[in-house]
Design an enzyme around this catalytic site. Structure first.
Site, PDB file in Angstrom:
ATOM      1  N   ARG A 188       0.834  -1.200   0.000  1.00  0.00           N
ATOM      2  CA  ARG A 188       0.000   0.000   0.000  1.00  0.00           C
ATOM      3  C   ARG A 188       0.876   1.260   0.000  1.00  0.00           C
ATOM      4  O   ARG A 188       0.566   2.262  -0.645  1.00  0.00           O
ATOM      5  CB  ARG A 188      -0.881  -0.042   1.261  1.00  0.00           C
ATOM      6  CG  ARG A 188      -1.773   1.144   1.460  1.00  0.00           C
ATOM      7  CD  ARG A 188      -3.013   0.962   0.647  1.00  0.00           C
ATOM      8  NE  ARG A 188      -3.840   2.140   0.655  1.00  0.00           N
ATOM      9  CZ  ARG A 188      -5.163   2.125   0.513  1.00  0.00           C
ATOM     10  NH1 ARG A 188      -5.787   0.986   0.363  1.00  0.00           N
ATOM     11  NH2 ARG A 188      -5.853   3.226   0.491  1.00  0.00           N
ATOM     12  N   ILE A 231      -8.921   5.291   0.388  1.00  0.00           N
ATOM     13  CA  ILE A 231      -8.415   6.275   1.337  1.00  0.00           C
ATOM     14  C   ILE A 231      -7.050   6.709   0.815  1.00  0.00           C
ATOM     15  O   ILE A 231      -6.225   5.865   0.446  1.00  0.00           O
ATOM     16  CB  ILE A 231      -8.241   5.625   2.736  1.00  0.00           C
ATOM     17  CG1 ILE A 231      -9.562   5.034   3.228  1.00  0.00           C
ATOM     18  CG2 ILE A 231      -7.682   6.629   3.732  1.00  0.00           C
ATOM     19  CD1 ILE A 231     -10.636   6.039   3.497  1.00  0.00           C
ATOM     20  N   LEU A 232      -6.810   8.005   0.772  1.00  0.00           N
ATOM     21  CA  LEU A 232      -5.507   8.477   0.292  1.00  0.00           C
ATOM     22  C   LEU A 232      -4.477   8.379   1.416  1.00  0.00           C
ATOM     23  O   LEU A 232      -4.792   8.583   2.587  1.00  0.00           O
ATOM     24  CB  LEU A 232      -5.636   9.912  -0.208  1.00  0.00           C
ATOM     25  CG  LEU A 232      -6.398   9.994  -1.534  1.00  0.00           C
ATOM     26  CD1 LEU A 232      -6.931  11.397  -1.769  1.00  0.00           C
ATOM     27  CD2 LEU A 232      -5.502   9.560  -2.695  1.00  0.00           C
ATOM     28  N   ASN A 266     -13.137  15.839   0.050  1.00  0.00           N
ATOM     29  CA  ASN A 266     -13.820  14.573  -0.182  1.00  0.00           C
ATOM     30  C   ASN A 266     -15.324  14.812  -0.101  1.00  0.00           C
ATOM     31  O   ASN A 266     -15.761  15.748   0.571  1.00  0.00           O
ATOM     32  CB  ASN A 266     -13.379  13.583   0.903  1.00  0.00           C
ATOM     33  CG  ASN A 266     -13.757  12.146   0.593  1.00  0.00           C
ATOM     34  OD1 ASN A 266     -14.301  11.849  -0.471  1.00  0.00           O
ATOM     35  ND2 ASN A 266     -13.477  11.265   1.529  1.00  0.00           N
ATOM     36  N   THR A 267     -16.094  13.996  -0.782  1.00  0.00           N
ATOM     37  CA  THR A 267     -17.547  14.141  -0.705  1.00  0.00           C
ATOM     38  C   THR A 267     -18.154  12.800  -0.320  1.00  0.00           C
ATOM     39  O   THR A 267     -17.668  11.741  -0.723  1.00  0.00           O
ATOM     40  CB  THR A 267     -18.113  14.688  -2.038  1.00  0.00           C
ATOM     41  OG1 THR A 267     -19.522  14.683  -1.968  1.00  0.00           O
ATOM     42  CG2 THR A 267     -17.669  13.896  -3.242  1.00  0.00           C
ATOM     43  N   HIS A 268     -19.216  12.872   0.493  1.00  0.00           N
ATOM     44  CA  HIS A 268     -19.808  11.640   1.027  1.00  0.00           C
ATOM     45  C   HIS A 268     -21.336  11.744   1.004  1.00  0.00           C
ATOM     46  O   HIS A 268     -21.877  12.784   1.390  1.00  0.00           O
ATOM     47  CB  HIS A 268     -19.316  11.417   2.464  1.00  0.00           C
ATOM     48  CG  HIS A 268     -19.846  10.168   3.073  1.00  0.00           C
ATOM     49  ND1 HIS A 268     -19.447   8.913   2.670  1.00  0.00           N
ATOM     50  CD2 HIS A 268     -20.774   9.963   4.040  1.00  0.00           C
ATOM     51  CE1 HIS A 268     -20.110   8.003   3.363  1.00  0.00           C
ATOM     52  NE2 HIS A 268     -20.913   8.615   4.208  1.00  0.00           N
ATOM     53  N   ASP A 274      -8.791  13.301   5.742  1.00  0.00           N
ATOM     54  CA  ASP A 274      -7.658  12.965   6.598  1.00  0.00           C
ATOM     55  C   ASP A 274      -7.428  11.459   6.466  1.00  0.00           C
ATOM     56  O   ASP A 274      -7.983  10.846   5.549  1.00  0.00           O
ATOM     57  CB  ASP A 274      -7.869  13.439   8.042  1.00  0.00           C
ATOM     58  CG  ASP A 274      -9.058  12.760   8.712  1.00  0.00           C
ATOM     59  OD1 ASP A 274      -9.569  11.747   8.163  1.00  0.00           O
ATOM     60  OD2 ASP A 274      -9.466  13.230   9.790  1.00  0.00           O
ATOM     61  N   GLY A 303      -8.473   9.029   8.159  1.00  0.00           N
ATOM     62  CA  GLY A 303      -9.582   8.161   8.569  1.00  0.00           C
ATOM     63  C   GLY A 303     -10.600   7.991   7.454  1.00  0.00           C
ATOM     64  O   GLY A 303     -10.464   8.560   6.363  1.00  0.00           O
ATOM     65  N   ASP A 317     -13.833   9.062   6.232  1.00  0.00           N
ATOM     66  CA  ASP A 317     -14.857  10.117   6.335  1.00  0.00           C
ATOM     67  C   ASP A 317     -14.837  10.832   7.681  1.00  0.00           C
ATOM     68  O   ASP A 317     -15.887  11.169   8.241  1.00  0.00           O
ATOM     69  CB  ASP A 317     -16.262   9.529   6.055  1.00  0.00           C
ATOM     70  CG  ASP A 317     -16.349   8.929   4.657  1.00  0.00           C
ATOM     71  OD1 ASP A 317     -15.715   9.474   3.738  1.00  0.00           O
ATOM     72  OD2 ASP A 317     -17.049   7.912   4.481  1.00  0.00           O
TER      73      ASP A 317
HETATM   74  C1  GRF Z   1     -21.065  10.020  -4.727  1.00  0.00           C
HETATM   75  O1  GRF Z   1     -22.328   9.968  -4.105  1.00  0.00           O
HETATM   76  C2  GRF Z   1     -19.955   9.993  -3.726  1.00  0.00           C
HETATM   77  O2  GRF Z   1     -20.207  10.738  -2.574  1.00  0.00           O
HETATM   78  C3  GRF Z   1     -19.920   8.519  -3.410  1.00  0.00           C
HETATM   79  O3  GRF Z   1     -20.050   7.904  -4.668  1.00  0.00           O
HETATM   80  C4  GRF Z   1     -20.781   8.763  -5.521  1.00  0.00           C
HETATM   81  C5  GRF Z   1     -19.922   9.045  -6.731  1.00  0.00           C
HETATM   82  O4  GRF Z   1     -20.699   9.432  -7.797  1.00  0.00           O
HETATM   83  N1  GRF Z   1     -18.751   8.142  -2.680  1.00  0.00           N
HETATM   84  P1  GRF Z   1     -20.046   9.909  -9.183  1.00  0.00           P
HETATM   85  O5  GRF Z   1     -18.983   8.893  -9.569  1.00  0.00           O
HETATM   86  O6  GRF Z   1     -19.486  11.280  -8.987  1.00  0.00           O
HETATM   87  O7  GRF Z   1     -21.194   9.893 -10.135  1.00  0.00           O
END
Ligand code: GRF
Length: 200
Positions: A66, A93-94, A106-108, A140, A142, A144
């Site tokens: 890794r 995870i980066l 990051n987006t969740h 970070d 972790g 999310d």
């Molecule tokens: C998003 O909802 C993201 O938060 C989640 O996977 C989805 C990715 O969608 N981890 P896309 O590849 O941007 O369409």
């Protein structure tokens, strides 16, 4: 001069597409300079190619450790001298080399700290949540756990399944991500403990 963005994807790349679309307007102040992925053959890479954005792919399985993969990913990103890295549906995870070198957003698809991990939508449904949503946060080491930059709520409807709920969340998520990325790049940001403030 437009801020330089490297976007990392693992799948359909609709968040990437929203960033590509927004960056067509010079007043947005952001340019996607490269797209990285951890797998081949995904729509996210095709979206980058159609927009003439250079791509790179580094598969974890091609490295014996890794740590090696972490170093290579960081080096590939560094070649594009980004002001900000966006992990947009990147399912890894980066590692420290990337996190130490660049700010990473990051987006969740859930309202953190509820329902972190790979199945945020499924877990919110299984828990019987009536409201969920999306979170944009600084990454970070972790899963999310980084400081939250922005969140928006999305109601869970009685007939929702994972697919319908995720689609409704993603529509909000794309708008929120585009807004946050633009404001961070144009205005800068500060982090104090867990509090992120956009603007200096
Ligand atoms: C998003 O909802 C993201 O938060 C989640 O996977 C989805 C990715 O969608 N981890 P896309 O590849 O941007 O369409």
């Amino acid at each position: 001069m437009a801020g330089r963005l490297v976007v990392l994807v693992s799948g359909s790349g609709t968040n990437l597409q929203a960033l590509l679309d927004a960056s067509v307007d010079p007043s947005y102040g952001v340019r996607v300079v490269a797209v990285g992925a951890d797998r081949d053959g995904i729509e996210g890479l095709s979206r980058a190619a159609r927009a003439n954005v250079p791509t790179f792919v580094e598969k974890l399985g091609d490295y014996s450790t890794r740590a090696e993969w972490d170093e290579v990913v960081s080096t590939r990103i560094a070649a594009y001298e980004p002001d900000l890295v966006v992990s947009a549906g990147f399912m890894k995870i980066l590692g420290k080399p990337t996190l130490d070198a660049f700010p990473v957003l990051n987006t969740h698809p859930a309202l953190l700290p509820s329902f972190p991990g790979a199945h945020g939508v499924r877990d919110a449904l299984a828990h019987g949540a009536k409201v969920t949503g999306c979170t944009v946060m600084l990454a970070d080491e972790g899963v999310d756990t980084g400081p939250i930059v922005a969140q928006e709520a999305v109601p869970v409807l009685p007939d929702d399944d994972e697919a319908t709920l995720h689609e409704r969340i993603k529509a909000v998520e794309r708008r929120l991500l585009v807004d946050v990325v633009g404001r961070m790049v144009r205005e800068g940001w500060t982090v104090s403990g867990r509090t992120v403030r956009i603007g200096k």
